[in-house]
Design a protein around this motif. Structure first.
Motif, PDB file in Angstrom:
ATOM      1  N   VAL A  76     -30.232  25.568 -27.296  1.00 55.70           N
ATOM      2  CA  VAL A  76     -29.697  24.303 -27.113  1.00 55.70           C
ATOM      3  C   VAL A  76     -30.284  23.257 -26.331  1.00 55.70           C
ATOM      4  O   VAL A  76     -30.652  22.052 -26.761  1.00 55.70           O
ATOM      5  CB  VAL A  76     -28.208  24.312 -26.521  1.00 55.70           C
ATOM      6  CG1 VAL A  76     -27.474  23.251 -26.127  1.00 55.70           C
ATOM      7  CG2 VAL A  76     -27.024  25.384 -27.531  1.00 55.70           C
ATOM      8  N   THR A  80     -33.475  21.805 -28.055  1.00 55.81           N
ATOM      9  CA  THR A  80     -33.163  21.076 -28.904  1.00 55.81           C
ATOM     10  C   THR A  80     -32.905  19.753 -28.666  1.00 55.81           C
ATOM     11  O   THR A  80     -33.202  18.703 -29.283  1.00 55.81           O
ATOM     12  CB  THR A  80     -31.765  21.702 -30.182  1.00 55.81           C
ATOM     13  OG1 THR A  80     -32.253  22.811 -30.543  1.00 55.81           O
ATOM     14  CG2 THR A  80     -31.502  20.684 -31.227  1.00 55.81           C
ATOM     15  N   VAL A  81     -32.183  19.800 -27.480  1.00 52.80           N
ATOM     16  CA  VAL A  81     -31.610  18.362 -27.054  1.00 52.80           C
ATOM     17  C   VAL A  81     -32.754  17.741 -26.705  1.00 52.80           C
ATOM     18  O   VAL A  81     -32.922  16.467 -26.707  1.00 52.80           O
ATOM     19  CB  VAL A  81     -30.897  18.605 -25.742  1.00 52.80           C
ATOM     20  CG1 VAL A  81     -30.546  17.185 -25.029  1.00 52.80           C
ATOM     21  CG2 VAL A  81     -29.264  19.069 -26.507  1.00 52.80           C
ATOM     22  N   CYS A 135     -21.256  30.399 -25.866  1.00 52.00           N
ATOM     23  CA  CYS A 135     -22.605  29.743 -25.995  1.00 52.00           C
ATOM     24  C   CYS A 135     -22.930  29.486 -27.314  1.00 52.00           C
ATOM     25  O   CYS A 135     -23.581  28.089 -27.630  1.00 52.00           O
ATOM     26  CB  CYS A 135     -23.757  30.757 -25.414  1.00 52.00           C
ATOM     27  SG  CYS A 135     -23.318  30.874 -23.785  1.00 52.00           S
ATOM     28  N   LEU A 191     -28.500  29.051 -25.270  1.00 49.96           N
ATOM     29  CA  LEU A 191     -28.331  27.922 -24.247  1.00 49.96           C
ATOM     30  C   LEU A 191     -29.650  27.482 -24.071  1.00 49.96           C
ATOM     31  O   LEU A 191     -29.899  26.166 -24.153  1.00 49.96           O
ATOM     32  CB  LEU A 191     -27.679  28.366 -22.800  1.00 49.96           C
ATOM     33  CG  LEU A 191     -26.231  28.432 -22.751  1.00 49.96           C
ATOM     34  CD1 LEU A 191     -25.758  28.754 -21.514  1.00 49.96           C
ATOM     35  CD2 LEU A 191     -25.667  27.451 -23.570  1.00 49.96           C
ATOM     36  N   LEU A 241     -23.474  21.209 -31.040  1.00 50.37           N
ATOM     37  CA  LEU A 241     -24.669  20.380 -31.114  1.00 50.37           C
ATOM     38  C   LEU A 241     -25.076  19.985 -32.425  1.00 50.37           C
ATOM     39  O   LEU A 241     -25.525  19.170 -32.948  1.00 50.37           O
ATOM     40  CB  LEU A 241     -25.866  21.136 -30.362  1.00 50.37           C
ATOM     41  CG  LEU A 241     -27.212  20.424 -30.450  1.00 50.37           C
ATOM     42  CD1 LEU A 241     -27.308  19.128 -29.682  1.00 50.37           C
ATOM     43  CD2 LEU A 241     -28.327  21.527 -29.642  1.00 50.37           C
ATOM     44  N   ILE A 301     -21.141  26.153 -28.415  1.00 46.90           N
ATOM     45  CA  ILE A 301     -21.915  25.218 -27.822  1.00 46.90           C
ATOM     46  C   ILE A 301     -22.915  24.611 -29.014  1.00 46.90           C
ATOM     47  O   ILE A 301     -23.278  23.706 -29.010  1.00 46.90           O
ATOM     48  CB  ILE A 301     -22.612  25.118 -26.248  1.00 46.90           C
ATOM     49  CG1 ILE A 301     -21.211  25.483 -25.303  1.00 46.90           C
ATOM     50  CG2 ILE A 301     -23.444  24.226 -26.201  1.00 46.90           C
ATOM     51  CD1 ILE A 301     -21.646  25.873 -23.970  1.00 46.90           C
ATOM     52  N   TRP A 302     -23.858  25.739 -29.144  1.00 46.47           N
ATOM     53  CA  TRP A 302     -24.670  25.643 -30.212  1.00 46.47           C
ATOM     54  C   TRP A 302     -24.126  24.951 -31.461  1.00 46.47           C
ATOM     55  O   TRP A 302     -24.616  23.916 -32.198  1.00 46.47           O
ATOM     56  CB  TRP A 302     -25.438  26.900 -30.671  1.00 46.47           C
ATOM     57  CG  TRP A 302     -26.394  26.687 -31.701  1.00 46.47           C
ATOM     58  CD1 TRP A 302     -25.995  27.146 -33.030  1.00 46.47           C
ATOM     59  CD2 TRP A 302     -27.563  26.162 -31.708  1.00 46.47           C
ATOM     60  NE1 TRP A 302     -27.186  27.037 -33.932  1.00 46.47           N
ATOM     61  CE2 TRP A 302     -28.209  26.358 -33.136  1.00 46.47           C
ATOM     62  CE3 TRP A 302     -28.465  25.600 -30.957  1.00 46.47           C
ATOM     63  CZ2 TRP A 302     -29.567  25.997 -33.528  1.00 46.47           C
ATOM     64  CZ3 TRP A 302     -29.785  25.193 -31.371  1.00 46.47           C
ATOM     65  CH2 TRP A 302     -30.328  25.343 -32.555  1.00 46.47           C
ATOM     66  N   HIS A 303     -23.049  25.310 -31.977  1.00 47.14           N
ATOM     67  CA  HIS A 303     -22.334  24.963 -33.223  1.00 47.14           C
ATOM     68  C   HIS A 303     -21.955  23.466 -33.057  1.00 47.14           C
ATOM     69  O   HIS A 303     -22.347  22.446 -33.894  1.00 47.14           O
ATOM     70  CB  HIS A 303     -20.944  25.711 -33.408  1.00 47.14           C
ATOM     71  CG  HIS A 303     -21.205  27.045 -34.158  1.00 47.14           C
ATOM     72  ND1 HIS A 303     -20.166  27.921 -34.359  1.00 47.14           N
ATOM     73  CD2 HIS A 303     -22.302  27.459 -34.547  1.00 47.14           C
ATOM     74  CE1 HIS A 303     -20.787  28.854 -34.828  1.00 47.14           C
ATOM     75  NE2 HIS A 303     -22.006  28.679 -35.166  1.00 47.14           N
TER      76      HIS A 303
END
Length: 124
Positions: free
Chosen positions: A18, A21-22, A54, A15, A61, A57-59
């Motif tokens: 993530v 990266t955002v 988690c 996370l 993104l 969620i990365w995938h």
């Protein structure tokens, strides 16, 4: 954190990636250099559900990132193509791990965007 023996720490490590990266797209290039994709690939099969969620969620993104990059292909001009090469290299790095590749390539929206980007190339 991604190699921790504690599932919660591994999940929070994903996370954190993530969120970084955002808020900072250049982080993705650095993360790729430090094998974050390899860790995410390994953690996709973690026995802990929280860690797998988690990673999902990365995938998602990465899926949005690849889709956005492919959509940008429709706006490339000869003068802007040089700067876009790094983006395409990053996309190739992102879609290399098998679990991420299958997740991203199962997105019909991606193929629609890719088709729209490639049609002008064939029009010449």
């Amino acid at each position: 954190a991604l190699e921790s023996s504690t599932a919660a720490v591994r999940g929070k490590g994903v996370l954190a990636a993530v969120m970084l990266t955002v808020v900072s797209e250049p982080f993705l290039a650095v993360a790729c250099e430090y094998r974050l994709m390899s860790y995410a690939e390994k953690l996709a099969f973690d026995k802990d559900l929280y860690v797998r969620q988690c990673v999902r969620i990365w995938h998602r993104l990465m899926q949005r990132y690849v889709l956005g990059t492919v959509r940008q292909l429709t706006t490339i001009t000869p003068s802007s193509a040089h700067g876009f090469t790094a983006e395409l290299r990053l996309v190739l790095h992102v879609v290399t791990p098998p679990t991420l590749k299958s997740f991203i390539l199962n997105d019909g929206e991606l193929f629609t965007a890719a088709g729209a980007a490639l049609v002008p190339l064939g029009a010449d």
